[in-house]
Design an enzyme around this catalytic site. Structure first.
Site, PDB file in Angstrom:
ATOM      1  N   LYS A 264     -29.787   7.235 -17.512  1.00 41.31           N
ATOM      2  CA  LYS A 264     -29.442   7.552 -18.908  1.00 41.31           C
ATOM      3  C   LYS A 264     -29.633   6.322 -19.797  1.00 41.31           C
ATOM      4  O   LYS A 264     -30.014   6.437 -20.962  1.00 41.31           O
ATOM      5  CB  LYS A 264     -27.987   8.015 -18.997  1.00 41.31           C
ATOM      6  CG  LYS A 264     -27.693   9.310 -18.271  1.00 41.31           C
ATOM      7  CD  LYS A 264     -28.234  10.503 -19.038  1.00 41.31           C
ATOM      8  CE  LYS A 264     -27.711  11.806 -18.497  1.00 41.31           C
ATOM      9  NZ  LYS A 264     -28.289  12.985 -19.148  1.00 41.31           N
TER      10      LYS A 264
ATOM     11  N   TYR B 165     -27.825   7.254 -11.211  1.00 39.13           N
ATOM     12  CA  TYR B 165     -27.874   8.329 -12.224  1.00 39.13           C
ATOM     13  C   TYR B 165     -27.525   7.781 -13.603  1.00 39.13           C
ATOM     14  O   TYR B 165     -28.267   7.983 -14.567  1.00 39.13           O
ATOM     15  CB  TYR B 165     -26.917   9.485 -11.859  1.00 39.13           C
ATOM     16  CG  TYR B 165     -26.432  10.194 -13.096  1.00 39.13           C
ATOM     17  CD1 TYR B 165     -27.306  11.001 -13.838  1.00 39.13           C
ATOM     18  CD2 TYR B 165     -25.136  10.000 -13.595  1.00 39.13           C
ATOM     19  CE1 TYR B 165     -26.880  11.604 -15.023  1.00 39.13           C
ATOM     20  CE2 TYR B 165     -24.716  10.598 -14.760  1.00 39.13           C
ATOM     21  CZ  TYR B 165     -25.589  11.397 -15.477  1.00 39.13           C
ATOM     22  OH  TYR B 165     -25.186  11.968 -16.647  1.00 39.13           O
ATOM     23  N   HIS B 166     -26.364   7.096 -13.689  1.00 38.07           N
ATOM     24  CA  HIS B 166     -25.955   6.593 -15.009  1.00 38.07           C
ATOM     25  C   HIS B 166     -27.008   5.623 -15.558  1.00 38.07           C
ATOM     26  O   HIS B 166     -27.258   5.585 -16.762  1.00 38.07           O
ATOM     27  CB  HIS B 166     -24.587   5.906 -14.907  1.00 38.07           C
ATOM     28  CG  HIS B 166     -23.433   6.863 -14.725  1.00 38.07           C
ATOM     29  ND1 HIS B 166     -22.884   7.144 -13.493  1.00 38.07           N
ATOM     30  CD2 HIS B 166     -22.724   7.599 -15.604  1.00 38.07           C
ATOM     31  CE1 HIS B 166     -21.882   8.011 -13.636  1.00 38.07           C
ATOM     32  NE2 HIS B 166     -21.768   8.312 -14.904  1.00 38.07           N
TER      33      HIS B 166
ATOM     34  N   THR C 175     -24.456   9.684 -21.638  1.00 34.93           N
ATOM     35  CA  THR C 175     -23.162   9.691 -20.948  1.00 34.93           C
ATOM     36  C   THR C 175     -22.322   8.484 -21.362  1.00 34.93           C
ATOM     37  O   THR C 175     -22.866   7.399 -21.618  1.00 34.93           O
ATOM     38  CB  THR C 175     -23.364   9.700 -19.417  1.00 34.93           C
ATOM     39  OG1 THR C 175     -22.101   9.573 -18.785  1.00 34.93           O
ATOM     40  CG2 THR C 175     -24.250   8.570 -18.934  1.00 34.93           C
TER      41      THR C 175
ATOM     42  N   SER D 153     -23.942   3.906 -11.491  1.00 39.36           N
ATOM     43  CA  SER D 153     -24.717   4.590 -10.443  1.00 39.36           C
ATOM     44  C   SER D 153     -26.186   4.625 -10.892  1.00 39.36           C
ATOM     45  O   SER D 153     -26.487   4.397 -12.071  1.00 39.36           O
ATOM     46  CB  SER D 153     -24.230   6.037 -10.253  1.00 39.36           C
ATOM     47  OG  SER D 153     -24.635   6.832 -11.356  1.00 39.36           O
TER      48      SER D 153
END
Ligand code: NAD
Ligand code: USQ
Length: 394
Positions: free
Chosen positions: A185, A181-182, A144, A179
């Site tokens: 990655k 989530y990020h 991302t 976040s």
């Protein structure tokens, strides 16, 4: 090529699988239906109705005369991952299969832990399986643009030359994700780069921007082939949400000033980028990064474009920002590598927005207005879900 699409039941994985199939590749899809489970957990649903994976695959095989194979299983199960590689024997694996919502990862401790375990362990299992089974398999991994955050200097494609005390080196670009989530990655990127270095694997990390749109040439062929379209405060992404909000007469929810600027791309370009990466593999032991977006816009600009394209009247509301993120910042990111490989982008035009608005209008009766406002607050360690459903994560 023989290409295995992990997360092939998702928003992007499904249309990518069909595109690759139509372009003559032998395609297999893998999914554990986690995404459908999150819908049950939150009491929301895709705006566009979607068929079961089995039915989608059956319809595609009938309509196209081609064959897509389907495998049901979880990447966090290492035996399943090894087995699916052995059964399908791919030349490339396209890995979409992660929990991909930043707000979902910020709901509470359980959702943060679930997101990072699911994403990081799934990718690690895949790296081990590729190394054991066939190290020549090219891993095309969806990363991302959010890995970089919003630094006050230009963002490069994966690496930056650093001069320090008279010496220089080409180093991974600094990561400041926004976040848990990020962050997952970022952890994946480090693990993949390391696996390429020690085992000679080859991998492309596609640092993708925010995707918009719903229809592709293949999904439009039959209602069973439609891909999902999310608009709720947890899984809906910004431009898709703004289109739904305009159609149902909800003010467009710009968080704060709306100066947040992000790289964006049309869903059709996602498919093309993935094929370009897969058919132009890196060398043995090479880990490369492509920044996969075509244009950047601020959230305020996106809202104004939707207001302009909408045939009725739409308004913008600057809501209390639920996230901790810079609202006014410098943003300039390189994105030449996919263009160099031949990507011809679909740029965001009024016509694109009108076709998205038309899709939304067809299904406007399915919109649950209660699911629109953001409910996850970055500053709190516990947020409530949109409809306070029962958690599916332990
Ligand atoms: P999605 O949630 O619709 O699809 C992901 C799919 O992976 C789902 O079908 C889910 O069930 C499956 N999955 C998740 N964990 C799994 C596991 N452990 N085992 C097997 N299957 C699993 O998401 P999407 O929007 O299609 O995004 C796909 C990928 O692209 C993600 O990795 C995401 O981070 C990345 N990405 C998406 C966007 C975007 O705007 N949608 C932008 C940049 C990057
Ligand atoms: N935003 C609003 N109003 C809304 C929704 C979002 O102002 O109603 C703002 C957010 O605060 C943020 C920006 O729009 O500044 C983008 O939010 P988003 O939800 O569209 O995107 P994001 O959370 O970044 O995540 C999405 C995908 C994720 C992918 C990422 C690419 O869900 O999988 O990794 O886009 S990127 O943004 O480049 O990191």
């Amino acid at each position: 090529m023989r290409i295995l699409v992990l997360g092939g039941d998702g928003y992007l994985g499904w249309p990518t699988a069909l595109y690759l199939s139509r372009r003559g590749h032998d395609v297999g899809v893998v999914d554990n239906f986690a995404r459908r489970q999150y819908d049950h957990e939150m009491g929301v649903d895709s705006l566009v109705p979607i068929s079961s994976m089995q039915r989608r695959v059956r319809t595609w095989n009938e309509v196209s005369g081609l064959t897509v194979d389907a495998f049901v299983g979880d990447l966090t199960d290492p035996v399943f991952v090894q087995d699916v590689l052995r059964r399908f024997e791919p030349e490339a694996v396209v890995h979409f299969a992660e929990q991909r919502s930043a707000p979902y990862s910020m709901i509470d401790r359980q959702h943060a832990v679930y997101t990072q375990v699911n994403n990081v362990v799934g990718t690690l299992n895949l790296l081990y399986a590729i190394a054991d089974f066939d190290p020549s398999i090219h891993l095309v991994k969806l990363g991302t643009m959010g890995e970089y955050g919003t630094p006050n200097i230009d963002i490069e494609e994966g690496f930056i030359e650093v001069a320090h005390k008279g010496r220089t080196d080409l180093l991974p670009y600094p990561k400041q994700p926004g976040s848990f989530y990020h962050l997952s990655k970022v952890h994946d990127s480090h693990n993949i780069m390391f696996a390429c270095r020690i085992w000679g694997l080859r991998a492309t990390d596609l640092n993708q921007g925010i995707v918009y749109g719903q229809e592709t040439d293949e999904t439009a062929q039959h209602p069973d082939l439609a891909t999902r379209f999310d608009y709720d405060g947890v899984f809906g992404t910004v431009l898709n949400r703004f289109c739904v909000q305009a159609v149902v007469g909800h003010p467009l929810t710009v968080y704060g000033s709306g100066g947040q600027t992000r790289g964006m791309l049309d869903i059709r370009d996602t498919l093309a980028c993935v094929e370009l990466a897969a058919t132009n593999p890196p060398g043995v032991g090479e880990y490369r990064v492509f920044n996969q977006f075509t244009e950047s816009f601020s959230v305020q600009q996106l809202a104004e474009m939707v207001v302009d394209a909408f045939p009725g009247s739409a308004t913008i509301d600057h809501v209390e920002p639920p996230r901790v993120e810079k609202q006014d910042h410098y943003y300039r990111a390189a994105h030449t590598k996919l263009l160099d490989l031949g990507l011809v982008p679909h740029l965001l035009q009024a016509a694109t927005l009108r076709s998205m608005l038309a899709v939304v209008d067809r299904f406007r009766d399915r919109v649950d207005a209660e699911a629109i406002l953001p409910t996850v607050d970055w500053r709190r360690t516990q947020s409530t879900l949109p409809t306070a459903g029962t958690s599916v994560v332990a």
